[in-house]
Design a protein around this motif. Structure first.
Motif, PDB file in Angstrom:
ATOM      1  N   SER A   1      34.542  28.903  47.919  1.00  0.00           N
ATOM      2  CA  SER A   1      35.066  28.676  46.572  1.00  0.00           C
ATOM      3  C   SER A   1      34.608  27.307  46.054  1.00  0.00           C
ATOM      4  O   SER A   1      34.220  27.171  44.884  1.00  0.00           O
ATOM      5  CB  SER A   1      36.595  28.767  46.598  1.00  0.00           C
TER       6      SER A   1
ATOM      7  N   ARG B   1      31.211  27.369  44.706  1.00  0.00           N
ATOM      8  CA  ARG B   1      31.131  27.912  43.337  1.00  0.00           C
ATOM      9  C   ARG B   1      31.497  26.836  42.318  1.00  0.00           C
ATOM     10  O   ARG B   1      30.875  26.721  41.276  1.00  0.00           O
ATOM     11  CB  ARG B   1      32.064  29.119  43.187  1.00  0.00           C
ATOM     12  N   VAL B   2      32.525  26.051  42.668  1.00  0.00           N
ATOM     13  CA  VAL B   2      32.940  24.960  41.768  1.00  0.00           C
ATOM     14  C   VAL B   2      31.806  23.940  41.658  1.00  0.00           C
ATOM     15  O   VAL B   2      31.435  23.503  40.560  1.00  0.00           O
ATOM     16  CB  VAL B   2      34.238  24.284  42.290  1.00  0.00           C
TER      17      VAL B   2
ATOM     18  N   LYS C   1      28.722  24.744  39.519  1.00  0.00           N
ATOM     19  CA  LYS C   1      28.923  24.543  38.080  1.00  0.00           C
ATOM     20  C   LYS C   1      28.974  23.062  37.731  1.00  0.00           C
ATOM     21  O   LYS C   1      28.340  22.597  36.799  1.00  0.00           O
ATOM     22  CB  LYS C   1      30.270  25.164  37.696  1.00  0.00           C
TER      23      LYS C   1
ATOM     24  N   HIS D   1      55.085  28.744  41.613  1.00  0.00           N
ATOM     25  CA  HIS D   1      54.373  30.017  41.614  1.00  0.00           C
ATOM     26  C   HIS D   1      52.996  29.859  40.980  1.00  0.00           C
ATOM     27  O   HIS D   1      52.873  29.645  39.771  1.00  0.00           O
ATOM     28  CB  HIS D   1      55.208  31.073  40.871  1.00  0.00           C
ATOM     29  N   PHE D   2      51.981  29.953  41.849  1.00  0.00           N
ATOM     30  CA  PHE D   2      50.585  29.814  41.415  1.00  0.00           C
ATOM     31  C   PHE D   2      50.016  31.197  41.112  1.00  0.00           C
ATOM     32  O   PHE D   2      50.601  32.222  41.457  1.00  0.00           O
ATOM     33  CB  PHE D   2      49.754  29.167  42.532  1.00  0.00           C
ATOM     34  N   PHE D   3      48.807  31.197  40.525  1.00  0.00           N
ATOM     35  CA  PHE D   3      48.175  32.462  40.137  1.00  0.00           C
ATOM     36  C   PHE D   3      46.795  32.576  40.755  1.00  0.00           C
ATOM     37  O   PHE D   3      46.124  31.567  40.999  1.00  0.00           O
ATOM     38  CB  PHE D   3      48.144  32.571  38.592  1.00  0.00           C
ATOM     39  N   ASN D   4      46.417  33.783  41.010  1.00  0.00           N
ATOM     40  CA  ASN D   4      45.219  34.121  41.754  1.00  0.00           C
ATOM     41  C   ASN D   4      44.049  34.415  40.800  1.00  0.00           C
ATOM     42  O   ASN D   4      44.210  35.263  39.919  1.00  0.00           O
ATOM     43  CB  ASN D   4      45.565  35.377  42.592  1.00  0.00           C
ATOM     44  N   PRO D   5      42.906  33.765  40.930  1.00  0.00           N
ATOM     45  CA  PRO D   5      42.497  32.783  41.933  1.00  0.00           C
ATOM     46  C   PRO D   5      42.976  31.372  41.562  1.00  0.00           C
ATOM     47  O   PRO D   5      42.723  30.909  40.444  1.00  0.00           O
ATOM     48  CB  PRO D   5      40.967  32.858  41.897  1.00  0.00           C
TER      49      PRO D   5
ATOM     50  N   PRO E   1      42.063  28.290  42.163  1.00  0.00           N
ATOM     51  CA  PRO E   1      41.194  27.243  41.594  1.00  0.00           C
ATOM     52  C   PRO E   1      40.894  27.461  40.114  1.00  0.00           C
ATOM     53  O   PRO E   1      40.563  26.513  39.413  1.00  0.00           O
ATOM     54  CB  PRO E   1      39.909  27.355  42.433  1.00  0.00           C
ATOM     55  N   MET E   2      40.999  28.698  39.638  1.00  0.00           N
ATOM     56  CA  MET E   2      40.628  28.992  38.244  1.00  0.00           C
ATOM     57  C   MET E   2      41.822  29.083  37.302  1.00  0.00           C
ATOM     58  O   MET E   2      41.687  28.820  36.108  1.00  0.00           O
ATOM     59  CB  MET E   2      39.877  30.338  38.166  1.00  0.00           C
TER      60      MET E   2
ATOM     61  N   LEU F   1      53.736  41.462  33.930  1.00  0.00           N
ATOM     62  CA  LEU F   1      52.454  41.955  34.453  1.00  0.00           C
ATOM     63  C   LEU F   1      52.610  43.093  35.464  1.00  0.00           C
ATOM     64  O   LEU F   1      51.839  44.055  35.447  1.00  0.00           O
ATOM     65  CB  LEU F   1      51.715  40.777  35.103  1.00  0.00           C
TER      66      LEU F   1
ATOM     67  N   MET G   1      40.352  41.378  33.433  1.00  0.00           N
ATOM     68  CA  MET G   1      40.226  42.459  34.434  1.00  0.00           C
ATOM     69  C   MET G   1      41.105  43.614  33.985  1.00  0.00           C
ATOM     70  O   MET G   1      42.177  43.386  33.401  1.00  0.00           O
ATOM     71  CB  MET G   1      40.774  41.999  35.788  1.00  0.00           C
TER      72      MET G   1
ATOM     73  N   TYR H   1      42.744  42.874  43.262  1.00  0.00           N
ATOM     74  CA  TYR H   1      42.578  41.423  43.369  1.00  0.00           C
ATOM     75  C   TYR H   1      43.842  40.762  43.919  1.00  0.00           C
ATOM     76  O   TYR H   1      43.791  39.886  44.776  1.00  0.00           O
ATOM     77  CB  TYR H   1      42.260  40.886  41.966  1.00  0.00           C
TER      78      TYR H   1
HETATM   79  C1  LIG Z   1      50.831  38.546  41.813  1.00  0.00           C
HETATM   80  C2  LIG Z   1      51.320  37.222  41.358  1.00  0.00           C
HETATM   81  O1  LIG Z   1      52.365  36.746  41.863  1.00  0.00           O
HETATM   82  C3  LIG Z   1      50.691  36.442  40.274  1.00  0.00           C
HETATM   83  C4  LIG Z   1      49.231  36.607  40.019  1.00  0.00           C
HETATM   84  O2  LIG Z   1      48.434  35.842  40.518  1.00  0.00           O
HETATM   85  S1  LIG Z   1      48.804  37.853  39.012  1.00  0.00           S
HETATM   86  C5  LIG Z   1      47.064  37.696  38.859  1.00  0.00           C
HETATM   87  C6  LIG Z   1      46.671  36.651  37.847  1.00  0.00           C
HETATM   88  N1  LIG Z   1      45.230  36.580  37.767  1.00  0.00           N
HETATM   89  C7  LIG Z   1      44.540  37.227  36.824  1.00  0.00           C
HETATM   90  O3  LIG Z   1      45.093  37.877  35.948  1.00  0.00           O
HETATM   91  C8  LIG Z   1      43.053  37.099  36.960  1.00  0.00           C
HETATM   92  C9  LIG Z   1      42.348  37.815  35.855  1.00  0.00           C
HETATM   93  N2  LIG Z   1      40.902  37.577  35.988  1.00  0.00           N
HETATM   94  C10 LIG Z   1      40.308  36.462  35.493  1.00  0.00           C
HETATM   95  O4  LIG Z   1      40.921  35.606  34.886  1.00  0.00           O
HETATM   96  C11 LIG Z   1      38.807  36.360  35.699  1.00  0.00           C
HETATM   97  O5  LIG Z   1      38.308  37.639  35.958  1.00  0.00           O
HETATM   98  C12 LIG Z   1      38.437  35.407  36.896  1.00  0.00           C
HETATM   99  C13 LIG Z   1      38.785  33.967  36.512  1.00  0.00           C
HETATM  100  C14 LIG Z   1      39.104  35.792  38.184  1.00  0.00           C
HETATM  101  C15 LIG Z   1      36.921  35.491  37.175  1.00  0.00           C
HETATM  102  O6  LIG Z   1      36.206  35.211  36.030  1.00  0.00           O
HETATM  103  P1  LIG Z   1      35.066  36.188  35.518  1.00  0.00           P
HETATM  104  O7  LIG Z   1      34.321  35.451  34.463  1.00  0.00           O
HETATM  105  O8  LIG Z   1      35.714  37.475  35.171  1.00  0.00           O
HETATM  106  O9  LIG Z   1      34.186  36.539  36.769  1.00  0.00           O
HETATM  107  P2  LIG Z   1      33.151  35.780  37.668  1.00  0.00           P
HETATM  108  O10 LIG Z   1      31.799  35.949  37.075  1.00  0.00           O
HETATM  109  O11 LIG Z   1      33.403  36.297  39.048  1.00  0.00           O
HETATM  110  O12 LIG Z   1      33.556  34.260  37.660  1.00  0.00           O
HETATM  111  C16 LIG Z   1      33.038  33.346  36.736  1.00  0.00           C
HETATM  112  C17 LIG Z   1      33.030  31.992  37.362  1.00  0.00           C
HETATM  113  O13 LIG Z   1      34.363  31.613  37.647  1.00  0.00           O
HETATM  114  C18 LIG Z   1      34.375  30.791  38.802  1.00  0.00           C
HETATM  115  N3  LIG Z   1      35.214  31.397  39.848  1.00  0.00           N
HETATM  116  C19 LIG Z   1      35.738  32.645  39.872  1.00  0.00           C
HETATM  117  N4  LIG Z   1      36.504  32.804  40.955  1.00  0.00           N
HETATM  118  C20 LIG Z   1      36.465  31.636  41.623  1.00  0.00           C
HETATM  119  C21 LIG Z   1      37.053  31.176  42.816  1.00  0.00           C
HETATM  120  N5  LIG Z   1      37.854  31.952  43.571  1.00  0.00           N
HETATM  121  N6  LIG Z   1      36.803  29.902  43.199  1.00  0.00           N
HETATM  122  C22 LIG Z   1      36.005  29.117  42.488  1.00  0.00           C
HETATM  123  N7  LIG Z   1      35.405  29.498  41.354  1.00  0.00           N
HETATM  124  C23 LIG Z   1      35.638  30.739  40.930  1.00  0.00           C
HETATM  125  C24 LIG Z   1      32.971  30.641  39.267  1.00  0.00           C
HETATM  126  O14 LIG Z   1      32.402  29.520  38.667  1.00  0.00           O
HETATM  127  C25 LIG Z   1      32.312  31.897  38.704  1.00  0.00           C
HETATM  128  O15 LIG Z   1      30.982  31.750  38.610  1.00  0.00           O
HETATM  129  P3  LIG Z   1      30.044  32.224  39.892  1.00  0.00           P
HETATM  130  O16 LIG Z   1      30.254  33.711  40.048  1.00  0.00           O
HETATM  131  O17 LIG Z   1      28.654  31.862  39.440  1.00  0.00           O
HETATM  132  O18 LIG Z   1      30.450  31.487  41.101  1.00  0.00           O
END
Ligand SMILES: CC(=O)CC(=O)SCCNC(=O)CCNC(=O)[C@H](O)C(C)(C)COP(=O)(O)OP(=O)(O)OC[C@H]1O[C@@H](n2cnc3c(N)ncnc32)[C@H](O)[C@@H]1OP(=O)(O)O
Ligand SMILES: NC(=O)C1=CN([C@@H]2O[C@H](COP(=O)(O)OP(=O)(O)OC[C@H]3O[C@@H](n4cnc5c(N)ncnc54)[C@H](O)[C@@H]3O)[C@@H](O)[C@H]2O)C=CC1
Length: 309
Positions: free
Chosen positions: A68, A71-72, A75, A165-169, A171-172, A218, A251, A259
């Motif tokens: 991870s 990836r950070v 960028k 309470h954090f959210f997945n992922p 770092p983002m 959600l 998503m 996820y």
């Molecule tokens: C269940 C619970 O209690 C609570 C919860 O968490 S509920 C879930 C909440 N989360 C969501 O709703 C997530 C919804 N999805 C998103 O926001 C986005 O799809 C996402 C941020 C996960 C990814 O972004 P994306 O633009 O769709 O896809 P993607 O092309 O894979 O990522 C873009 C960039 O983000 C960054 N990135 C994504 N995931 C990363 C990670 N895990 N670590 C570091 N950087 C990351 C990277 O820079 C990546 O570029 P690269 O692929 O070149 O490394």
């Protein structure tokens, strides 16, 4: 006036002291969430110990954190990739690992728990840590759905116990829900808000209610998507595409379930259903139950495509 000023300065310096106090953080659980929280805490200059049940799991967590961070770094240092490796190594130096939670909490300011979504397991963990941790240590749970007050009830530090309470992922995602249970002191709550900001996150204040804010909205939405599919009213692919292109979600609901983890999603919905069996929003899903029984948990078991999407 002088009194007000003195009070004001005292309150500023005490909140600065509280903020400064959270330097050493212990994260329990090195899965999807714990690894992400450890990464973000280490990236913002905190000293972090990541705890899990085996060295093998911890090795997997460390690998996940490193990829991870890559990836950070890719960028952040797009213009100067050679500085990326030093950036990664500096952050990794802030993280150590352990399989012995009781010994490492002896020197910690904050424990953030991110283990399996099961009340009894969380209570057992915190009950044991309560005896080992110093007086000043704040305990926080990253639970998605369990009442913070129920988890805290296994300890004698209700005032120093709250929800983070954090959210997945991690770092983002910029949001952290900070939960004030009935026993949480204002001082603890303020420290948790400050800590969230120190991680570069945007905190929102939540009451200790089921699912807090985000998951209360959600999780029923994701489960309703599964039910819509179970009724034969849409394919998984079409439902995902529809919500991405029609509602602007990054998503679709099936992709998001994969996820989040199907096991975690099942734990959440089953727990709420048990408490409120007549609420149709909390009805269990036969499809979700079947996939979890088969060990298909989504992204974490690398079977995302065969499970939901
Ligand atoms: C269940 C619970 O209690 C609570 C919860 O968490 S509920 C879930 C909440 N989360 C969501 O709703 C997530 C919804 N999805 C998103 O926001 C986005 O799809 C996402 C941020 C996960 C990814 O972004 P994306 O633009 O769709 O896809 P993607 O092309 O894979 O990522 C873009 C960039 O983000 C960054 N990135 C994504 N995931 C990363 C990670 N895990 N670590 C570091 N950087 C990351 C990277 O820079 C990546 O570029 P690269 O692929 O070149 O490394
Ligand atoms: N998956 C998600 O999207 C989100 C999950 N959460 C919550 O975070 C918590 C963790 O979820 P995930 O990281 O997804 O789970 P996960 O299954 O990926 O990781 C849990 C980790 O905890 C470890 N563990 C279990 N019992 C332990 C113990 N007693 N001591 C030390 N380690 C132990 C496991 O070995 C595993 O590595 C749950 O409470 C979940 O509801 C919160 C926000 C989002």
């Amino acid at each position: 006036m002088a009194f007000v000023t003195r009070q004001f300065i005292r309150s500023l310096s005490s909140s600065a002291a509280l903020h400064a106090a959270i330097k050493h953080v212990t994260i329990i659980g090195g899965g999807l969430m714990g690894a992400g929280i450890a990464q973000v805490a280490a990236s913002t200059g905190h000293s972090v110990v990541l705890v899990d049940t085996s060295e093998d799991i911890l090795k997997k967590s460390a690998k996940g954190i490193e990829s991870s961070l890559k990836r950070v770094a890719k960028k952040k240092f797009a213009e100067k990739p050679e500085d990326g490796e030093a950036f990664i190594q500096k952050i990794l130096k802030n993280i150590s690992t352990s399989t012995d939670a009781a010994s490492v909490v002896q020197g910690t300011d904050l424990v953030v728990e991110a283990i399996v979504e099961n009340l009894k397991v969380k209570q057992d963990l915190f009950g044991a840590l309560d005896k080992a941790a110093p007086e000043h240590t704040i305990f926080a749970s990253n639970t998605s759905s369990l009442p913070i007050a129920d988890i805290a009830s296994s300890t004698a530090r209700l005032d120093r116990f709250g929800g983070l309470h954090f959210f997945n992922p991690v770092p983002m995602m910029k949001l952290v829900e900070v939960i004030k249970a009935p026993g949480t002191s204002q001082q603890t709550f303020d420290s948790l808000l400050e800590f969230s900001k120190a991680l570069g996150k945007h905190p929102v204040s939540c009451k200790d209610t089921p699912g807090f804010i985000v998951n209360r909205l959600l999780v029923p939405y994701m489960l309703e998507a599964v039910r819509l599919h179970e009724r034969g009213h849409g394919s998984k692919e079409d439902i995902d595409v529809a919500m991405k292109l029609g509602a602007g979600y990054p998503m679709g609901p099936f992709e998001l379930l994969d996820y989040v983890g199907l096991d975690t999603s099942k734990f959440i919905i089953d727990g709420w259903h048990e408490k409120d069996p007549d609420n149709p929003l909390f009805a269990p899903s036969p499809l979700l139950n079947k996939l979890v029984a088969e060990g298909k948990l989504g992204k974490k078991t690398d079977v995302a495509v065969s499970s939901f999407i």
